[in-house]
Design an enzyme around this catalytic site. Structure first.
Site, short mmCIF file in Angstrom:
data_model
loop_
_atom_site.label_atom_id
_atom_site.label_comp_id
_atom_site.label_asym_id
_atom_site.label_seq_id
_atom_site.Cartn_x
_atom_site.Cartn_y
_atom_site.Cartn_z
N ASP A 128 -17.40 42.93 -17.48
CA ASP A 128 -17.79 42.06 -18.60
C ASP A 128 -19.31 42.12 -18.83
O ASP A 128 -20.09 41.92 -17.89
CB ASP A 128 -17.36 40.62 -18.26
CG ASP A 128 -17.42 39.72 -19.48
OD1 ASP A 128 -18.50 39.64 -20.10
OD2 ASP A 128 -16.40 39.07 -19.80
N ARG A 159 -21.27 40.16 -19.99
CA ARG A 159 -22.00 38.91 -19.77
C ARG A 159 -22.28 38.64 -18.30
O ARG A 159 -22.83 37.60 -17.94
CB ARG A 159 -21.21 37.74 -20.37
CG ARG A 159 -21.01 37.87 -21.87
CD ARG A 159 -19.93 36.93 -22.36
NE ARG A 159 -18.62 37.27 -21.79
CZ ARG A 159 -17.49 36.60 -22.05
NH1 ARG A 159 -17.53 35.56 -22.85
NH2 ARG A 159 -16.35 36.97 -21.51
N CYS A 178 -17.05 42.12 -12.25
CA CYS A 178 -16.31 42.47 -13.46
C CYS A 178 -17.22 43.27 -14.41
O CYS A 178 -18.43 43.07 -14.44
CB CYS A 178 -15.82 41.21 -14.17
SG CYS A 178 -14.82 41.56 -15.63
N CYS A 226 -12.40 35.07 -17.39
CA CYS A 226 -12.29 36.53 -17.33
C CYS A 226 -11.13 37.01 -18.22
O CYS A 226 -9.98 36.58 -18.05
CB CYS A 226 -12.08 36.98 -15.89
SG CYS A 226 -11.98 38.77 -15.71
CO CO Z 1 -13.97 39.62 -16.44
#
Ligand code: CO
Length: 209
Positions: free
Chosen positions: A44, A46, A42, A101
C-alpha cells in the site's frame, strides 16, 4: 525525451538536500549497508517503511507485498529473509500490517478479483482459523480491523517457522520477530505485543530439532 520529468526533478532536489545535511552521505552509503531491521509490510502506497519510522536510506531492509503475507513457499520473501538474517545479520524482523488493508478487506469478501485471489487465499485461511471470533463482531470495519491484526500475528509466526529464523536462533544469533500495525488515519504505529526471540516461543508443530 525524458518522461516523468517531475520525478527526476524531485530526485535531484532530494539528493541535493541530503548532501547539504551530510556531504559524504551517499559516498559512505555506497560502501556498505548495515541495517538492523527487516521490515515486512504491505505494498500500500500509504505505508512507506522508511518514512513511518523516520529512518534514512541504509537503515532498514524492506520487503513489501499485498497484505504483508509470509508464505513458506514464496522464494521472493524467503530470499529477502535469508539475506537479511544471514548476510546483513539484522537484529529485528518487523511484520507490519495496517488497518483498512484492501487485501484483508478483499479476503473477507467472496467477490472475484482474478489472479490476486490466489494470493488472498492466504488471508482467507487466517480468517478460517479465527472465524468464530471475527463473525461475532457487529460491524464490517471491526471485522476487517481484527483480521488485519490476526493476519500480522499469523505472518509473524510464519517468519518464525522458516528454517532461516529457526537456524539463526539455534546458532545463538540475536534475532527478534515483532508484530506491529499502522493506522493510516493518524500515522501512528501500534505494537501488537508480538515479540518472539527464541525457539521455545514457537509452536511445537513447527519447531525443528
Ligand atoms: Co494493505
Amino acid at each position: 525525451m525524458r518522461v516523468l520529468k517531475h520525478l527526476f526533478d524531485n530526485n535531484k532536489n532530494w539528493a541535493l538536500r541530503m548532501k547539504e545535511k551530510d556531504k559524504d552521505f551517499f559516498l559512505n552509503l555506497s560502501k556498505q549497508q548495515s541495517p538492523e531491521y527487516l521490515w515486512i509490510g504491505c505494498s500500500d502506497s500509504r505505508v512507506p517503511a522508511n518514512q513511518i519510522v523516520d529512518l534514512l536510506p541504509g537503515e532498514i531492509f524492506v520487503h513489501r507485498n499485498i497484505a504483508n503475507v509470509v508464505v513458506h513457499t514464496d522464494l521472493n520473501c524467503l530470499s529477502v529473509i535469508q539475506f537479511a538474517v544471514e548476510v546483513l545479520k539484522v537484529k529485528h524482523i518487523i511484520v507490519c500490517g495496517h488497518y483498512g488493508c484492501g487485501g484483508v478487506k478483499a479476503a473477507l469478501e467472496s467477490k472475484e478479483h482474478g489472479l490476486i485471489d490466489n494470493w488472498l487465499r492466504n488471508i482467507k485461511d487466517v480468517y478460517r482459523y479465527h472465524q468464530e471470533k471475527i463473525d461475532a463482531l457487529k460491524s464490517e470495519n471491526e471485522k476487517i480491523s481484527l483480521l488485519c491484526e490476526l493476519n500480522v500475528a499469523e505472518q509473524a509466526a510464519n517468519v518464525c517457522h522458516t528454517t532461516i529464523v529457526q537456524n539463526a536462533w539455534k546458532s545463538g544469533q540475536q534475532l527478534t520477530v515483532h508484530g506491529w500495525i499502522y493506522n493510516i488515519e493518524d500515522g501512528i504505529l501500534k505494537d501488537l505485543d508480538i515479540c518472539i526471540s527464541s525457539l521455545d516461543e514457537i509452536s511445537k508443530t513447527y519447531r525443528l530439532k
